[in-house]
Structure formats: C-alpha cells, structure tokens
Design an enzyme around this catalytic site. Structure first.
Site, PDB file in Angstrom:
ATOM      1  CG  HIS A 172       7.743  12.694 -24.869  1.00 40.94           C
ATOM      2  ND1 HIS A 172       6.582  12.611 -25.193  1.00 40.94           N
ATOM      3  CD2 HIS A 172       8.065  13.804 -23.767  1.00 40.94           C
ATOM      4  CE1 HIS A 172       5.922  13.414 -24.363  1.00 40.94           C
ATOM      5  NE2 HIS A 172       6.593  14.223 -23.674  1.00 40.94           N
ATOM      6  CG  HIS A 177       3.214  17.448 -23.829  1.00 40.92           C
ATOM      7  ND1 HIS A 177       4.016  18.773 -24.068  1.00 40.92           N
ATOM      8  CD2 HIS A 177       3.823  16.611 -23.351  1.00 40.92           C
ATOM      9  CE1 HIS A 177       5.104  18.438 -23.135  1.00 40.92           C
ATOM     10  NE2 HIS A 177       4.958  17.278 -22.938  1.00 40.92           N
ATOM     11  CD  GLU A 209      -2.521  17.816 -15.898  1.00 39.35           C
ATOM     12  OE1 GLU A 209      -1.523  17.274 -15.477  1.00 39.35           O
ATOM     13  OE2 GLU A 209      -2.981  18.030 -17.043  1.00 39.35           O
ATOM     14  CD  GLU A 262       8.719  17.910 -21.723  1.00 39.71           C
ATOM     15  OE1 GLU A 262       8.047  18.543 -21.879  1.00 39.71           O
ATOM     16  OE2 GLU A 262       8.381  16.731 -22.512  1.00 39.71           O
ATOM     17  CG  ASN A 305      -0.677  18.684 -20.510  1.00 41.63           C
ATOM     18  OD1 ASN A 305       0.125  17.943 -20.613  1.00 41.63           O
ATOM     19  ND2 ASN A 305      -1.585  19.041 -19.723  1.00 41.63           N
ATOM     20  NE  ARG A 310      -4.294  -1.576   1.840  1.00 45.16           N
ATOM     21  CZ  ARG A 310      -4.358  -2.380   2.918  1.00 45.16           C
ATOM     22  NH1 ARG A 310      -3.846  -2.160   4.073  1.00 45.16           N
ATOM     23  NH2 ARG A 310      -5.399  -3.171   2.809  1.00 45.16           N
ATOM     24  NE  ARG A 360       1.444  18.429 -12.577  1.00 37.46           N
ATOM     25  CZ  ARG A 360       1.647  17.357 -12.012  1.00 37.46           C
ATOM     26  NH1 ARG A 360       1.178  17.418 -10.682  1.00 37.46           N
ATOM     27  NH2 ARG A 360       2.633  16.625 -11.999  1.00 37.46           N
ATOM     28  CG  HIS A 388       0.626  13.001 -25.952  1.00 38.66           C
ATOM     29  ND1 HIS A 388       0.346  13.685 -24.910  1.00 38.66           N
ATOM     30  CD2 HIS A 388       2.130  12.885 -25.548  1.00 38.66           C
ATOM     31  CE1 HIS A 388       0.974  13.527 -23.764  1.00 38.66           C
ATOM     32  NE2 HIS A 388       2.441  13.054 -24.240  1.00 38.66           N
ATOM     33  CE  LYS A 402       6.252  18.581 -13.673  1.00 34.95           C
ATOM     34  NZ  LYS A 402       6.529  17.358 -14.571  1.00 34.95           N
ATOM     35  CE  LYS A 419       0.366  14.861 -14.289  1.00 37.89           C
ATOM     36  NZ  LYS A 419       0.082  15.214 -15.619  1.00 37.89           N
TER      37      LYS A 419
HETATM   38  N1  LIG Z   1       6.148  11.326 -14.315  1.00 34.08           N
HETATM   39  C1  LIG Z   1       5.859  12.543 -14.704  1.00 34.08           C
HETATM   40  O1  LIG Z   1       5.548  13.874 -14.453  1.00 34.08           O
HETATM   41  C2  LIG Z   1       6.879  12.619 -16.431  1.00 34.08           C
HETATM   42  C3  LIG Z   1       6.770  13.789 -16.797  1.00 34.08           C
HETATM   43  C4  LIG Z   1       7.579  13.786 -18.250  1.00 34.08           C
HETATM   44  C5  LIG Z   1       7.939  12.479 -18.829  1.00 34.08           C
HETATM   45  N2  LIG Z   1       7.597  11.402 -18.023  1.00 34.08           N
HETATM   46  C6  LIG Z   1       8.008  10.245 -18.867  1.00 34.08           C
HETATM   47  O2  LIG Z   1       9.343   9.953 -18.912  1.00 34.08           O
HETATM   48  C7  LIG Z   1       9.605   9.069 -19.947  1.00 34.08           C
HETATM   49  C8  LIG Z   1      10.683   9.649 -20.791  1.00 34.08           C
HETATM   50  O3  LIG Z   1      11.804   9.699 -20.109  1.00 34.08           O
HETATM   51  P1  LIG Z   1      13.499   9.898 -20.455  1.00 34.08           P
HETATM   52  O4  LIG Z   1      13.413  10.627 -21.663  1.00 34.08           O
HETATM   53  O5  LIG Z   1      14.341  10.084 -19.515  1.00 34.08           O
HETATM   54  O6  LIG Z   1      13.632   8.238 -21.136  1.00 34.08           O
HETATM   55  P2  LIG Z   1      14.410   7.191 -20.504  1.00 34.08           P
HETATM   56  O7  LIG Z   1      14.079   6.866 -19.270  1.00 34.08           O
HETATM   57  O8  LIG Z   1      13.940   5.823 -21.645  1.00 34.08           O
HETATM   58  O9  LIG Z   1      15.921   7.425 -20.964  1.00 34.08           O
HETATM   59  C9  LIG Z   1      16.431   7.528 -22.331  1.00 34.08           C
HETATM   60  C10 LIG Z   1      17.482   6.804 -22.472  1.00 34.08           C
HETATM   61  O10 LIG Z   1      18.781   7.306 -21.793  1.00 34.08           O
HETATM   62  C11 LIG Z   1      19.617   6.389 -21.183  1.00 34.08           C
HETATM   63  N3  LIG Z   1      20.180   6.983 -20.013  1.00 34.08           N
HETATM   64  C12 LIG Z   1      19.506   7.301 -18.695  1.00 34.08           C
HETATM   65  N4  LIG Z   1      20.428   8.074 -18.237  1.00 34.08           N
HETATM   66  C13 LIG Z   1      21.659   7.949 -18.934  1.00 34.08           C
HETATM   67  C14 LIG Z   1      23.076   8.748 -18.710  1.00 34.08           C
HETATM   68  N5  LIG Z   1      23.155   9.557 -17.474  1.00 34.08           N
HETATM   69  N6  LIG Z   1      23.800   8.521 -19.597  1.00 34.08           N
HETATM   70  C15 LIG Z   1      23.588   7.499 -20.650  1.00 34.08           C
HETATM   71  N7  LIG Z   1      22.198   7.064 -20.986  1.00 34.08           N
HETATM   72  C16 LIG Z   1      21.339   7.279 -20.041  1.00 34.08           C
HETATM   73  C17 LIG Z   1      18.459   5.274 -21.030  1.00 34.08           C
HETATM   74  O11 LIG Z   1      18.939   3.814 -20.735  1.00 34.08           O
HETATM   75  C18 LIG Z   1      17.543   5.261 -22.126  1.00 34.08           C
HETATM   76  O12 LIG Z   1      18.144   4.502 -23.210  1.00 34.08           O
HETATM   77  C19 LIG Z   1       8.491   8.807 -20.586  1.00 34.08           C
HETATM   78  O13 LIG Z   1       7.907   7.588 -20.392  1.00 34.08           O
HETATM   79  C20 LIG Z   1       7.188   9.654 -20.251  1.00 34.08           C
HETATM   80  O14 LIG Z   1       6.026   9.524 -20.375  1.00 34.08           O
HETATM   81  C21 LIG Z   1       7.052  11.446 -16.770  1.00 34.08           C
END
Ligand SMILES: NC(=O)c1ccc[n+]([C@@H]2O[C@H](COP(=O)([O-])OP(=O)(O)OC[C@H]3O[C@@H](n4cnc5c(N)ncnc54)[C@H](O)[C@@H]3O)[C@@H](O)[C@H]2O)c1
Length: 386
Positions: free
Chosen positions: A282, A263, A252, A203, A260, A139, A256, A267, A242, A161
């Site tokens: 993305h 986006h 949101e 971003e 987007n 939980r 907030r 998307h 942020k 989130k």
């Molecule tokens: N929770 C939220 O509020 C929120 C906000 C924005 C995005 N997201 C989510 O985030 C995700 C995208 O995140 P991301 O762009 O970090 O992608 P990711 O986690 O897939 O990382 C991208 C790539 O970078 C590599 N990597 C990570 N750190 C590294 C480093 N220091 N050196 C070398 N390689 C490294 C990873 O192995 C991967 O191949 C999406 O799923 C999106 O929906 C969530």
C-alpha cells in the site's frame, strides 16, 4: 536496524483477570490521545490497582501472530503472558468476515461481556479487524490500540475508522468508533522489516506534504533506514498532524479528505496489481500516487518557487522508491497504461458522478480537496511524471 533474536513464546493457558482501576482512570483522562512513550503496561495487568479497588473490566488481547516468534516491545511481554490472547496472522486477508466470526466466537467462548476491554496489538490490518470486532461485539465494547508498525502508529491507529474487506472491495464494511486509548511505543519498530518502514514513511511524508512544511523539511533529507532517526519525535509529529485533521472533520466531510493525497492513483494501482497477481505494498502504491499528484499540483501552481519545491518533493519520493531492491516493483508500477488506471480511479468512493475528485497541493504543507481531474490531464501528468 536492530533485530531482536527470535524467541518462541511459551504461553500459559489464558487466565481471565480483573483490570485495575488505574486503567479506567487512564482511559478517562487520556481519552483518544496518543501516549508517547507508551502507556505503562502495569496499568493493564491484574492486581495492579493503586487504590485497592478493582475494575469490572477484564482484558482480552488480540495480537499479531508475528509476536509468537518475534520478541514484543519489552513493556508488553507480561501482557501477553498474563491475559488471554487470540493470535491473528496479519495481512489484508485477515480483514474478512470469516476472521471476524472467529474472534467473535473466541470472545463468546471466553465469556467476554460488554464491560470488558479488547487490547489490540499489531499493524493496521490487525487493528482494523480488532476494532471492527470490538465495535460490534455485544453492540460495542471498549478497545485499546497498541500499534506495532510505523503505518499503524502514524495513521491506522488514529481517526476511529475500522473495517473489513467484503466482496473484493477494501474497507467496505466497518464503522467510525474511537478507541478508549492508543499506546504508541517506538520500540516495536526495532523488528519492523525495511519495506514496512518504507510503507509507514510514505504516510508520514503525506502528512507533511499536505499540512506541515516544517516536518517535510525534516523528512526531506532522511530515509526511514537512517540509524540516527529520532523516531519518538517524528512519530509524535506525524500523529499530531493526523489527529488534528481528524479532530476538525471526524466524518470526512471536508478537510479529512486531504489524507487521501496520493491514494486515488495508489488504490488504482493496488486494484490493478490484485487483478494481475502482482505484489504491491500500500505504501509503495501511495508513493507512486503522490509523485503523480505532485506533478499535477506543480502544473496548477503559478509561483515558480512553489512549483520548484513541489517538483523537488517528487524527485525525493522517486529516489526513495526507485532503488535496486524495489526496481521490479517500480518498473511494474510505471509502465505506460494510464488508461487502465483511469478505469479504476473512476470507481473511487470520493468521486461524484463520472468526475474524479482528487487532492492537490497549493504549496508544500498546504493542499485542497475535491479538485476535478480529467482523463486527458491525468494521462499527460502520468507521461510527464514517469
Ligand atoms: N483505519 C485506518 O484509519 C487506516 C489508515 C491507514 C491504513 N489502514 C489499513 O492498515 C493496513 C496496513 O497496515 P500495516 O501496513 O501496518 O500492515 P500489517 O498489519 O499487515 O503489517 C505489516 C507486516 O508487518 C508485520 N509486523 C507488524 N508489526 C511488526 C513489528 N513490530 N516487527 C516486525 N513485523 C511486524 C506484520 O505481521 C505484517 O506482516 C491496511 O489494511 C490499511 O487499509 C487503516
């Protein structure tokens, strides 16, 4: 860009250790604040107590598998050697119910209890999965986020989130739940590939365009590949923006929604790319979405000087995205099919009934949400922008 020499990590078998009290104190004092530079690793390690008292909370690490071969930022090496680690291959595919089950099983087999803390090291995908698992295991147990991508630092680690993808829909299962701490260390960026820097930069750009003209002035003449960038300063300012927005509207309901910006179209492009088997990051999709939204904003603003600054921003984004390396992706994104994109835009969860509600700039650094966008307007904007 500095690249660390690839090294294979010889990891010892997991040893369950007790956290020192100092971690507990740090969590209470710094609850949900960004720590720049990083929270000291010593706080997380066994026997590092300052007061002689040892906390009941043990640490379990979920870490991006990339750091089995890449050297992690120096503060975190010990963490990976001394605490039990479960490795996760990063990417959208890890945000699945199957992966969540795998981690729940690992925690159960390791006898993690509800007083323990999960330490999540990785980009947005590993953090989204890890925070979801932590929020549901027993939980809900405490968790700490250690973002390793630029996008993770300025976006995914802030705002509470979490979630996994389900039935082909992104982030459809998850919750709002804040970490006990976030440790940001820009040293991780030294190994980040250029395309991932670009994703995070988009971003950051979004944060500036919707709410901070000063940060936009700073970013406008730079690129994420500049050697001279002061990442500490830029990441700190990006995270503050942020954090500020999220603090004023956690669930949101209003402000907030500004996050987007770009986006809805982004998307839609990602959904189209998934359907056609086209690789599309993305951040790149959001960049294209922001260009379209900037053209829409410019046409709705009366003052010529504001219009010009908004259109200049669109030109800046075009020059970042339309490069020799990204030329195929750019061309795929901009081919003329706004009707297909519109079909996906109508499915966006921000909409009401059959109207697309989107975000529009009033000027650089200020924006409004829930602005109705018609199909005709969108098609005209798209044709003008690209
Ligand atoms: N929770 C939220 O509020 C929120 C906000 C924005 C995005 N997201 C989510 O985030 C995700 C995208 O995140 P991301 O762009 O970090 O992608 P990711 O986690 O897939 O990382 C991208 C790539 O970078 C590599 N990597 C990570 N750190 C590294 C480093 N220091 N050196 C070398 N390689 C490294 C990873 O192995 C991967 O191949 C999406 O799923 C999106 O929906 C969530």
């Amino acid at each position: 860009m500095l690249l660390h020499q690839a090294t294979t990590w010889a990891l010892r078998p997991p040893r369950l250790s007790r956290f020192a009290t100092v971690l507990k104190q740090s969590m209470t004092q710094n609850q949900n604040k960004q720590n720049l530079p990083s929270v000291s690793l010593a706080n997380f390690l066994p026997n590092s107590t300052q007061s002689g008292e040892v906390s009941k909370s043990r640490g379990f690490v979920l870490c991006d598998e990339a750091f089995q071969t890449l050297l992690p930022a120096h503060n975190y090496k010990e963490l990976l050697l001394k605490l039990p680690v479960h490795w996760i291959r990063a990417g959208e595919h890890c945000k699945s119910i199957e992966k969540a089950q795998e981690v729940w099983r690992w925690l159960e087999a390791s006898r993690a209890d509800r007083f323990d803390t999960i330490i999540i090291i990785g980009g947005g995908t590993v953090m989204d999965l890890g925070a979801f698992v932590a929020s549901t295991y027993k939980r809900g147990v405490k968790f700490i986020l250690i973002p390793t991508t630029l996008l993770g630092m300025v976006d995914a680690s802030i705002g509470g989130k979490n979630g996994i993808n389900f039935n082909g829909v992104k982030n459809s299962i998850g919750s709002f739940n804040k970490p006990t701490d976030v440790a940001v260390d820009v040293e991780w960026l030294k190994t980040l590939p250029p395309k991932e820097l670009l994703n995070g930069w988009m971003e950051l750009t979004k944060h500036a365009l919707i709410s901070n003209a000063v940060l936009w002035d700073d970013l406008q003449n730079k690129s994420p590949y500049d050697e001279s960038i002061d990442w500490n300063r830029i990441v700190e300012r990006g995270t503050e923006i942020k954090q500020h927005i999220v603090d004023s509207d956690f669930h949101e309901q209003g402000e907030r929604k500004l996050l987007n910006f770009g986006h809805t179209v982004g998307h839609a492009l990602e959904s189209l790319a998934a359907r056609e088997g086209q690789a599309l990051d993305h951040g790149f999709a959001v960049g294209i979405g922001m260009i379209a939204s900037l053209y829409w904003s410019a046409q709705s603003v009366d003052e010529i000087s504001k219009q010009n600054s908004i259109l200049e921003a669109a030109v800046t984004l075009k020059s970042l995205l339309k490069t020799n390396e990204n030329c195929d992706t750019w061309n795929w994104c901009i081919q003329g099919r706004p009707q297909q994109l519109w079909h996906f835009m109508l499915k966006d969860k921000k909409n009401q009934a059959s109207t697309v509600l989107d975000i529009r700039l009033l000027e650089i650094g200020s924006a409004e949400w829930d602005c109705p966008l018609t199909q005709i307007d969108f098609e005209n904007i798209w044709n003008r922008a690209f």
